[in-house]
Structure formats: C-alpha cells, structure tokens
Motif scaffolding. Structure first.
Motif, PDB file in Angstrom:
ATOM      1  N   PHE A   1       0.825  -1.204   0.000  1.00  0.00           N
ATOM      2  CA  PHE A   1       0.000   0.000   0.000  1.00  0.00           C
ATOM      3  C   PHE A   1       0.866   1.263   0.000  1.00  0.00           C
ATOM      4  O   PHE A   1       2.024   1.236   0.416  1.00  0.00           O
ATOM      5  CB  PHE A   1      -0.885   0.051   1.253  1.00  0.00           C
ATOM      6  N   GLN A   2       0.238   2.372  -0.385  1.00  0.00           N
ATOM      7  CA  GLN A   2       0.948   3.650  -0.390  1.00  0.00           C
ATOM      8  C   GLN A   2       1.437   4.031   1.010  1.00  0.00           C
ATOM      9  O   GLN A   2       2.534   4.545   1.182  1.00  0.00           O
ATOM     10  CB  GLN A   2       0.010   4.742  -0.927  1.00  0.00           C
ATOM     11  N   GLN A   3       0.583   3.778   2.022  1.00  0.00           N
ATOM     12  CA  GLN A   3       0.922   4.174   3.407  1.00  0.00           C
ATOM     13  C   GLN A   3       1.642   3.069   4.160  1.00  0.00           C
ATOM     14  O   GLN A   3       1.638   3.058   5.389  1.00  0.00           O
ATOM     15  CB  GLN A   3      -0.349   4.554   4.187  1.00  0.00           C
ATOM     16  N   PHE A   4       2.171   2.096   3.464  1.00  0.00           N
ATOM     17  CA  PHE A   4       2.923   0.964   4.013  1.00  0.00           C
ATOM     18  C   PHE A   4       2.050   0.022   4.861  1.00  0.00           C
ATOM     19  O   PHE A   4       2.183  -1.188   4.786  1.00  0.00           O
ATOM     20  CB  PHE A   4       4.153   1.411   4.823  1.00  0.00           C
ATOM     21  N   ASN A   5       1.177   0.609   5.724  1.00  0.00           N
ATOM     22  CA  ASN A   5       0.278  -0.198   6.564  1.00  0.00           C
ATOM     23  C   ASN A   5       1.011  -1.233   7.418  1.00  0.00           C
ATOM     24  O   ASN A   5       0.580  -2.380   7.514  1.00  0.00           O
ATOM     25  CB  ASN A   5      -0.795  -0.905   5.717  1.00  0.00           C
ATOM     26  N   LEU A   6       2.108  -0.817   8.024  1.00  0.00           N
ATOM     27  CA  LEU A   6       2.798  -1.692   8.972  1.00  0.00           C
ATOM     28  C   LEU A   6       2.248  -1.422  10.372  1.00  0.00           C
ATOM     29  O   LEU A   6       1.783  -0.322  10.650  1.00  0.00           O
ATOM     30  CB  LEU A   6       4.304  -1.410   8.950  1.00  0.00           C
ATOM     31  N   LEU A   7       2.326  -2.419  11.241  1.00  0.00           N
ATOM     32  CA  LEU A   7       1.914  -2.208  12.632  1.00  0.00           C
ATOM     33  C   LEU A   7       3.097  -1.624  13.398  1.00  0.00           C
ATOM     34  O   LEU A   7       4.163  -2.238  13.485  1.00  0.00           O
ATOM     35  CB  LEU A   7       1.469  -3.531  13.266  1.00  0.00           C
ATOM     36  N   SER A   8       2.867  -0.444  13.988  1.00  0.00           N
ATOM     37  CA  SER A   8       3.981   0.283  14.620  1.00  0.00           C
ATOM     38  C   SER A   8       4.460  -0.406  15.893  1.00  0.00           C
ATOM     39  O   SER A   8       5.596  -0.200  16.320  1.00  0.00           O
ATOM     40  CB  SER A   8       3.547   1.717  14.926  1.00  0.00           C
ATOM     41  N   SER A   9       3.615  -1.241  16.486  1.00  0.00           N
ATOM     42  CA  SER A   9       3.996  -1.897  17.750  1.00  0.00           C
ATOM     43  C   SER A   9       4.862  -3.130  17.521  1.00  0.00           C
ATOM     44  O   SER A   9       5.396  -3.698  18.469  1.00  0.00           O
ATOM     45  CB  SER A   9       2.736  -2.288  18.515  1.00  0.00           C
ATOM     46  N   LEU A  10       4.979  -3.555  16.273  1.00  0.00           N
ATOM     47  CA  LEU A  10       5.766  -4.759  15.982  1.00  0.00           C
ATOM     48  C   LEU A  10       7.065  -4.381  15.276  1.00  0.00           C
ATOM     49  O   LEU A  10       7.118  -3.390  14.551  1.00  0.00           O
ATOM     50  CB  LEU A  10       4.977  -5.700  15.063  1.00  0.00           C
ATOM     51  N   SER A  11       8.083  -5.218  15.459  1.00  0.00           N
ATOM     52  CA  SER A  11       9.334  -5.035  14.724  1.00  0.00           C
ATOM     53  C   SER A  11       9.096  -5.348  13.244  1.00  0.00           C
ATOM     54  O   SER A  11       8.037  -5.889  12.871  1.00  0.00           O
ATOM     55  CB  SER A  11      10.398  -5.982  15.274  1.00  0.00           C
ATOM     56  N   ALA A  12      10.109  -5.051  12.431  1.00  0.00           N
ATOM     57  CA  ALA A  12      10.034  -5.413  11.012  1.00  0.00           C
ATOM     58  C   ALA A  12       9.763  -6.916  10.889  1.00  0.00           C
ATOM     59  O   ALA A  12       8.885  -7.350  10.129  1.00  0.00           O
ATOM     60  CB  ALA A  12      11.342  -5.040  10.311  1.00  0.00           C
ATOM     61  N   LEU A  13      10.501  -7.696  11.680  1.00  0.00           N
ATOM     62  CA  LEU A  13      10.324  -9.153  11.630  1.00  0.00           C
ATOM     63  C   LEU A  13       8.889  -9.546  12.006  1.00  0.00           C
ATOM     64  O   LEU A  13       8.260 -10.366  11.340  1.00  0.00           O
ATOM     65  CB  LEU A  13      11.323  -9.830  12.573  1.00  0.00           C
ATOM     66  N   GLY A  14       8.395  -8.926  13.076  1.00  0.00           N
ATOM     67  CA  GLY A  14       7.027  -9.224  13.534  1.00  0.00           C
ATOM     68  C   GLY A  14       6.000  -8.911  12.465  1.00  0.00           C
ATOM     69  O   GLY A  14       5.047  -9.671  12.234  1.00  0.00           O
ATOM     70  N   ASN A  15       6.186  -7.796  11.766  1.00  0.00           N
ATOM     71  CA  ASN A  15       5.266  -7.427  10.689  1.00  0.00           C
ATOM     72  C   ASN A  15       5.294  -8.454   9.562  1.00  0.00           C
ATOM     73  O   ASN A  15       4.244  -8.831   9.026  1.00  0.00           O
ATOM     74  CB  ASN A  15       5.614  -6.044  10.141  1.00  0.00           C
ATOM     75  N   VAL A  16       6.483  -8.905   9.206  1.00  0.00           N
ATOM     76  CA  VAL A  16       6.599  -9.841   8.085  1.00  0.00           C
ATOM     77  C   VAL A  16       6.067 -11.228   8.481  1.00  0.00           C
ATOM     78  O   VAL A  16       5.554 -11.968   7.643  1.00  0.00           O
ATOM     79  CB  VAL A  16       8.065  -9.904   7.584  1.00  0.00           C
ATOM     80  N   GLU A  17       6.161 -11.538   9.787  1.00  0.00           N
ATOM     81  CA  GLU A  17       5.649 -12.833  10.255  1.00  0.00           C
ATOM     82  C   GLU A  17       4.123 -12.911  10.257  1.00  0.00           C
ATOM     83  O   GLU A  17       3.551 -13.999  10.214  1.00  0.00           O
ATOM     84  CB  GLU A  17       6.126 -13.087  11.692  1.00  0.00           C
ATOM     85  N   LEU A  18       3.467 -11.737  10.338  1.00  0.00           N
ATOM     86  CA  LEU A  18       2.007 -11.723  10.539  1.00  0.00           C
ATOM     87  C   LEU A  18       1.205 -12.620   9.583  1.00  0.00           C
ATOM     88  O   LEU A  18       0.392 -13.429  10.048  1.00  0.00           O
ATOM     89  CB  LEU A  18       1.471 -10.305  10.447  1.00  0.00           C
ATOM     90  N   PRO A  19       1.420 -12.495   8.256  1.00  0.00           N
ATOM     91  CA  PRO A  19       0.606 -13.338   7.362  1.00  0.00           C
ATOM     92  C   PRO A  19       0.844 -14.828   7.588  1.00  0.00           C
ATOM     93  O   PRO A  19      -0.042 -15.646   7.333  1.00  0.00           O
ATOM     94  CB  PRO A  19       1.059 -12.943   5.956  1.00  0.00           C
ATOM     95  N   LEU A  20       2.028 -15.163   8.097  1.00  0.00           N
ATOM     96  CA  LEU A  20       2.322 -16.580   8.353  1.00  0.00           C
ATOM     97  C   LEU A  20       1.623 -17.050   9.626  1.00  0.00           C
ATOM     98  O   LEU A  20       1.265 -18.230   9.757  1.00  0.00           O
ATOM     99  CB  LEU A  20       3.838 -16.804   8.461  1.00  0.00           C
ATOM    100  N   ILE A  21       1.423 -16.125  10.570  1.00  0.00           N
ATOM    101  CA  ILE A  21       0.646 -16.472  11.771  1.00  0.00           C
ATOM    102  C   ILE A  21      -0.784 -16.800  11.352  1.00  0.00           C
ATOM    103  O   ILE A  21      -1.338 -17.823  11.723  1.00  0.00           O
ATOM    104  CB  ILE A  21       0.663 -15.305  12.793  1.00  0.00           C
ATOM    105  N   TYR A  22      -1.361 -15.924  10.503  1.00  0.00           N
ATOM    106  CA  TYR A  22      -2.732 -16.172  10.020  1.00  0.00           C
ATOM    107  C   TYR A  22      -2.803 -17.487   9.253  1.00  0.00           C
ATOM    108  O   TYR A  22      -3.816 -18.171   9.269  1.00  0.00           O
ATOM    109  CB  TYR A  22      -3.211 -15.030   9.109  1.00  0.00           C
ATOM    110  N   ALA A  23      -1.705 -17.839   8.563  1.00  0.00           N
ATOM    111  CA  ALA A  23      -1.702 -19.069   7.766  1.00  0.00           C
ATOM    112  C   ALA A  23      -1.406 -20.308   8.628  1.00  0.00           C
ATOM    113  O   ALA A  23      -1.430 -21.426   8.118  1.00  0.00           O
ATOM    114  CB  ALA A  23      -0.672 -18.959   6.642  1.00  0.00           C
ATOM    115  N   GLY A  24      -1.126 -20.103   9.917  1.00  0.00           N
ATOM    116  CA  GLY A  24      -0.918 -21.236  10.819  1.00  0.00           C
ATOM    117  C   GLY A  24       0.461 -21.876  10.725  1.00  0.00           C
ATOM    118  O   GLY A  24       0.647 -23.035  11.091  1.00  0.00           O
ATOM    119  N   VAL A  25       1.445 -21.127  10.270  1.00  0.00           N
ATOM    120  CA  VAL A  25       2.808 -21.663  10.163  1.00  0.00           C
ATOM    121  C   VAL A  25       3.457 -21.640  11.562  1.00  0.00           C
ATOM    122  O   VAL A  25       3.309 -20.678  12.312  1.00  0.00           O
ATOM    123  CB  VAL A  25       3.636 -20.805   9.172  1.00  0.00           C
TER     124      VAL A  25
END
Ligand SMILES: Nc1ncnc2c1ncn2[C@@H]1O[C@H](COP(=O)(O)OP(=O)(O)OP(=O)(O)O)[C@@H](O)[C@H]1O
Ligand SMILES: [Mg+2]
Length: 241
Positions: free
Chosen positions: A103-127
């Motif tokens: 997205f244009q506004q990046f839409n990252l969660l400010s409370s999470l680290s870069a790693l935490g943000n990138v992990e998010l979709p994998l959490i939803y996917a049950g990895v």
C-alpha cells in the motif's frame, strides 16, 4: 504502444476474472456507484497497471481484487474460485493464500518489529513459530533489510518501511501481488528500488497488479487499463517492450 487485438494468453485460464463488476457505497441515504460494470481478465504472470484520476475507483477495484471487500453485483473468479459469494472467513482465507499487498501508506503495525510485521501473514496461515521466523528473516534479507529485522517501523525510513511491506507481501509466496500507489510516498531513489523489486517478483512468474498515477511507473507493466468514473475506458493497452 499497440492496442491489443488478440489475446496471446487466451488459452491459459485467467487468474483474475471480473464480469459486470459493480460496487455501490452507501453513506446515510446517499448511494455512490464507485464501480459501474467492469469486465476484466488477467492471466498468470501478467504485469497489469491500472491508471485513472483521483476518485475514479482504482482503490475500490483493488480492494475487490484483494478480497478485502465484495462486489454489490457481478462476479469475481479468483484462481478458478468464485469469491463473489464467500463469507468473511472464506474470503480472508482466499486472501491469505493467494494475495500479497503493498500500500501507499505501508500499513505496517507500529507496535511490531520489522520481523514481527513480516511474520504476521504466516501467523494467520498457521505456520509454526520457528519456520515463521526463518521465512520472515529470509524475506527481509531478500529486500536488503536482514540487519534491520528488530527495528520498528518508526525507526525506519519510508523506503525501508515499504521494503518491509514488500517482504510481508512475498513471505507467503502469493501468486498475485497487488500494489496500490506503492511509490506514492517515496523519493525517486526508493521508487526505483521498489519498482525493481516488483519487476523481480514479476520475473519469478507472479501476477502483478499495480495502481498508479504516474505514467513512467505504469510503463513497467505489460498491460495498462484506464479507469474513469468506475469504468474501464478502451481496451487494455499492451506496452510494446
Ligand atoms: N467506504 C466508502 N464509502 C463511500 N464512498 C466511498 C468509499 N470508498 C470510496 N468511496 C468513493 O468511491 C469513489 C472511488 O474511490 P476510490 O478510493 O476507489 O478512488 P481512487 O481511484 O483510488 O482515488 P485516488 O487516486 O484518490 O486514490 C470516490 O468517489 C470515493 O469518494
Ligand atoms: Mg486510491
């Protein structure tokens, strides 16, 4: 540029197929038709740019394509699955399996680290956690931010935040990457980086749908669609390379 007269990919099944796509927003008593009957087929491995003036319906279309919202009428078939009628959970699952977003506004969660943000979709996917971490780190390394994995978004430049967002988009290995003005908030140097990364994802065989105001950005695509007042104007234009 040449106007597409025949479809060289017609024998392959489209990965995205919209038929008579309409979207009406209701605000109080007021109805607004943001999409007014769009027909569109996008094939695996295509790089499509969607251009058009502000308010023409580009982001509305992107939200539909990304299964973030549903049509008011018409049909949307995503990778052979009719998603027009899916409920919220099934739609979220289709989104998680098939689509990466930038997205244009990046839409990252400010409370999470870069790693935490990138992990998010994998959490939803049950990895599982260990695999999740390894894959997220590999994705960050791929966008050149392996050494910034512990930084939070507020500690990163705009260009770096967008690279984190790209890592988040590619960590699930999606068939389709949707990018809505991904370079809209970036300087020319970061713009080049981000566009080069999209080119790489395309070269890997992923389908890219890019929304942009900028002609030179749209020129990276193989097909350009013009949206005006919620409709495609003219046929898709194939960019001669
Ligand atoms: N949730 C909503 N409720 C009501 N109207 C909306 C909603 N979202 C968008 N619209 C309206 O639908 C139209 C299309 O909006 P959209 O965000 O898709 O435009 P856009 O082409 O992405 O514009 P921009 O280039 O400025 O991002 C606009 O007139 C907008 O006001
Ligand atoms: Mg928009």
């Amino acid at each position: 540029m040449t106007v597409m007269t025949s479809d060289p990919l017609a024998s392959a099944a489209p990965v995205i197929e919209l038929t008579g796509a309409r979207k009406t927003y209701h605000t109080g008593d007021i109805e607004f038709e943001a999409l007014r009957g769009i027909d569109c087929r996008i094939f695996p491995g295509e790089y499509v740019a969607i251009v058009g003036p502000s308010g023409s319906g580009k982001s509305t279309l992107m939200n539909i394509l990304g299964c973030l919202d549903v049509l008011t009428s018409g049909r949307y078939v995503l990778a052979g699955e009719d998603v027009s009628t899916l409920d919220e959970d099934a739609l979220a699952s289709a989104r998680n399996r098939r689509i990466g977003f930038v997205f244009q506004q990046f839409n990252l969660l400010s409370s999470l680290s870069a790693l935490g943000n990138v992990e998010l979709p994998l959490i939803y996917a049950g990895v599982a956690p260990a695999e999740r971490r390894a894959r997220a780190l590999a994705a960050l390394e791929r966008v050149g931010l392996g050494d910034r994995s512990r930084n939070h978004p507020g500690q990163l430049s705009g260009g770096q935040q967008q690279r984190v967002a790209i890592a988040r988009a590619l960590v699930t290995e999606p068939a389709i990457v949707l990018a809505d003005e991904p370079t809209g908030n970036l300087d020319s140097h970061s713009t080049r980086d981000v566009l080069a990364m999209l080119d790489d994802l395309h070269a890997e065989g992923r389908t890219i749908v890019l929304i942009t105001h900028e002609g030179d950005v749209a020129a990276r695509a193989s097909t350009v669609y013009n949206v005006t007042d919620g409709q495609f104007v003219g046929a898709g234009t194939e960019i001669a390379k």
